[in-house]
Design a protein around this motif. Structure first.
Motif, short mmCIF file in Angstrom:
data_model
loop_
_atom_site.label_atom_id
_atom_site.label_comp_id
_atom_site.label_asym_id
_atom_site.label_seq_id
_atom_site.Cartn_x
_atom_site.Cartn_y
_atom_site.Cartn_z
N PHE A 57 0.82 -1.20 0.00
CA PHE A 57 0.00 0.00 0.00
C PHE A 57 0.86 1.26 0.00
CE2 PHE A 57 -1.90 3.48 2.37
CZ PHE A 57 -3.05 3.70 1.64
N PHE A 58 1.88 1.30 0.85
CA PHE A 58 2.70 2.50 0.97
C PHE A 58 3.50 2.76 -0.30
CE2 PHE A 58 1.84 1.37 5.39
CZ PHE A 58 1.24 2.55 5.80
N THR A 59 3.85 1.71 -1.04
CA THR A 59 4.53 1.88 -2.33
C THR A 59 3.58 2.53 -3.32
OG1 THR A 59 5.93 -0.04 -1.91
CG2 THR A 59 5.70 0.66 -4.20
N VAL A 60 2.35 2.04 -3.37
CA VAL A 60 1.35 2.62 -4.28
C VAL A 60 1.07 4.07 -3.89
CG1 VAL A 60 -1.00 2.44 -5.16
CG2 VAL A 60 0.35 0.37 -4.78
N ALA A 61 0.94 4.33 -2.59
CA ALA A 61 0.68 5.70 -2.12
C ALA A 61 1.83 6.63 -2.50
CB ALA A 61 0.45 5.70 -0.62
N ALA A 62 3.06 6.17 -2.37
CA ALA A 62 4.22 6.99 -2.72
C ALA A 62 4.24 7.27 -4.23
CB ALA A 62 5.51 6.30 -2.29
N LEU A 63 3.92 6.26 -5.03
CA LEU A 63 3.87 6.46 -6.48
C LEU A 63 2.74 7.40 -6.86
CD1 LEU A 63 4.67 2.85 -7.67
CD2 LEU A 63 6.01 4.91 -8.17
N ALA A 64 1.61 7.27 -6.20
CA ALA A 64 0.49 8.17 -6.47
C ALA A 64 0.90 9.61 -6.22
CB ALA A 64 -0.71 7.79 -5.60
N GLY A 65 1.57 9.86 -5.10
CA GLY A 65 2.03 11.21 -4.79
C GLY A 65 3.02 11.72 -5.82
N ALA A 66 3.94 10.87 -6.22
CA ALA A 66 4.96 11.28 -7.19
C ALA A 66 4.36 11.56 -8.57
CB ALA A 66 6.04 10.20 -7.30
N LEU A 67 3.25 10.90 -8.88
CA LEU A 67 2.65 11.04 -10.20
C LEU A 67 1.43 11.95 -10.22
CD1 LEU A 67 2.95 7.31 -11.28
CD2 LEU A 67 4.25 9.24 -12.19
N GLY A 68 1.06 12.48 -9.05
CA GLY A 68 -0.09 13.37 -9.00
C GLY A 68 -1.42 12.66 -9.15
N LEU A 69 -1.47 11.41 -8.72
CA LEU A 69 -2.72 10.64 -8.77
C LEU A 69 -3.30 10.53 -7.38
CD1 LEU A 69 -1.44 7.63 -10.92
CD2 LEU A 69 -2.94 9.46 -11.71
N SER A 70 -4.61 10.47 -7.29
CA SER A 70 -5.23 10.24 -5.98
C SER A 70 -5.40 8.73 -5.80
CB SER A 70 -6.59 10.92 -5.88
OG SER A 70 -7.55 10.24 -6.67
N MET A 71 -5.45 8.31 -4.56
CA MET A 71 -5.67 6.89 -4.28
C MET A 71 -7.06 6.47 -4.76
SD MET A 71 -2.89 5.67 -3.14
CE MET A 71 -3.29 4.12 -2.35
N ASP A 72 -8.02 7.38 -4.69
CA ASP A 72 -9.36 7.07 -5.19
C ASP A 72 -9.33 6.80 -6.69
OD1 ASP A 72 -10.65 7.27 -2.73
OD2 ASP A 72 -11.08 9.42 -2.99
N GLU A 73 -8.55 7.59 -7.43
CA GLU A 73 -8.43 7.39 -8.86
C GLU A 73 -7.79 6.04 -9.17
OE1 GLU A 73 -6.65 9.60 -12.84
OE2 GLU A 73 -6.15 10.39 -10.86
N ILE A 74 -6.75 5.71 -8.43
CA ILE A 74 -6.09 4.42 -8.64
C ILE A 74 -7.06 3.28 -8.36
CG2 ILE A 74 -4.30 2.87 -7.77
CD1 ILE A 74 -2.52 5.36 -7.46
N LEU A 75 -7.77 3.36 -7.25
CA LEU A 75 -8.73 2.32 -6.92
C LEU A 75 -9.81 2.21 -7.98
CD1 LEU A 75 -9.86 0.23 -4.94
CD2 LEU A 75 -11.11 2.08 -3.83
N GLY A 76 -10.35 3.34 -8.39
CA GLY A 76 -11.42 3.34 -9.38
C GLY A 76 -11.01 2.77 -10.72
N ARG A 77 -9.75 2.95 -11.09
CA ARG A 77 -9.29 2.50 -12.40
C ARG A 77 -8.65 1.12 -12.39
NH1 ARG A 77 -6.39 7.39 -15.21
NH2 ARG A 77 -6.65 6.09 -17.04
N CYS A 78 -8.32 0.63 -11.20
CA CYS A 78 -7.61 -0.65 -11.13
C CYS A 78 -8.43 -1.78 -10.51
CB CYS A 78 -6.30 -0.50 -10.35
SG CYS A 78 -5.15 0.60 -11.17
N ALA A 79 -9.38 -1.44 -9.68
CA ALA A 79 -10.17 -2.48 -9.01
C ALA A 79 -11.05 -3.18 -10.04
CB ALA A 79 -11.03 -1.87 -7.91
N PRO A 80 -11.20 -4.48 -9.89
CA PRO A 80 -12.07 -5.19 -10.83
C PRO A 80 -13.52 -4.77 -10.63
CG PRO A 80 -11.35 -6.65 -9.08
CD PRO A 80 -10.63 -5.35 -8.90
N GLU A 81 -14.28 -4.89 -11.69
CA GLU A 81 -15.70 -4.60 -11.60
C GLU A 81 -16.33 -5.60 -10.65
OE1 GLU A 81 -17.29 -2.07 -13.10
OE2 GLU A 81 -15.34 -1.41 -13.81
#
Length: 96
Positions: A57-81
């Motif tokens: 989780f902390f790796t994804v959070a760090a990448l999100a911060g570095a790339l200007g992505l929100s965790m909500d955006e990552i979840l929304g675009r990566c979680a399976p339907e």
């Protein structure tokens, strides 16, 4: 230590995450983004290519911060339907 094999859903989620991160990185170098997130370029490479489909989780959070992505955006675009739950699970199978 033996690792439990990944499910197809976990693999798909990892592929989606990798594609999202790669697209967000754009023209920036892998090394620059990795350094900004405080991880190695090899770790980022593995995540982007799906070889590390379940990063911490902390790796994804760090990448999100570095790339200007929100965790909500990552979840929304990566979680399976969400799969449609069988009606029987809700007592709606139509049986008396």
């Amino acid at each position: 230590m033996v690792r439990t094999p990944l499910t197809p859903e976990e693999r798909l989620r990892g592929e989606r995450l990798g594609m999202l991160l790669r697209a967000a990185r754009g023209e920036r170098s892998m090394a620059a983004v990795a350094a900004s997130a405080g991880i190695s370029a090899e770790t980022l490479r593995k995540i982007e290519t799906g070889r590390a489909p379940t990063p911490a989780f902390f790796t994804v959070a760090a990448l999100a911060g570095a790339l200007g992505l929100s965790m909500d955006e990552i979840l929304g675009r990566c979680a399976p339907e969400p799969a449609a739950a069988p009606l029987i699970a809700y007592g709606l199978s139509g049986e008396p």
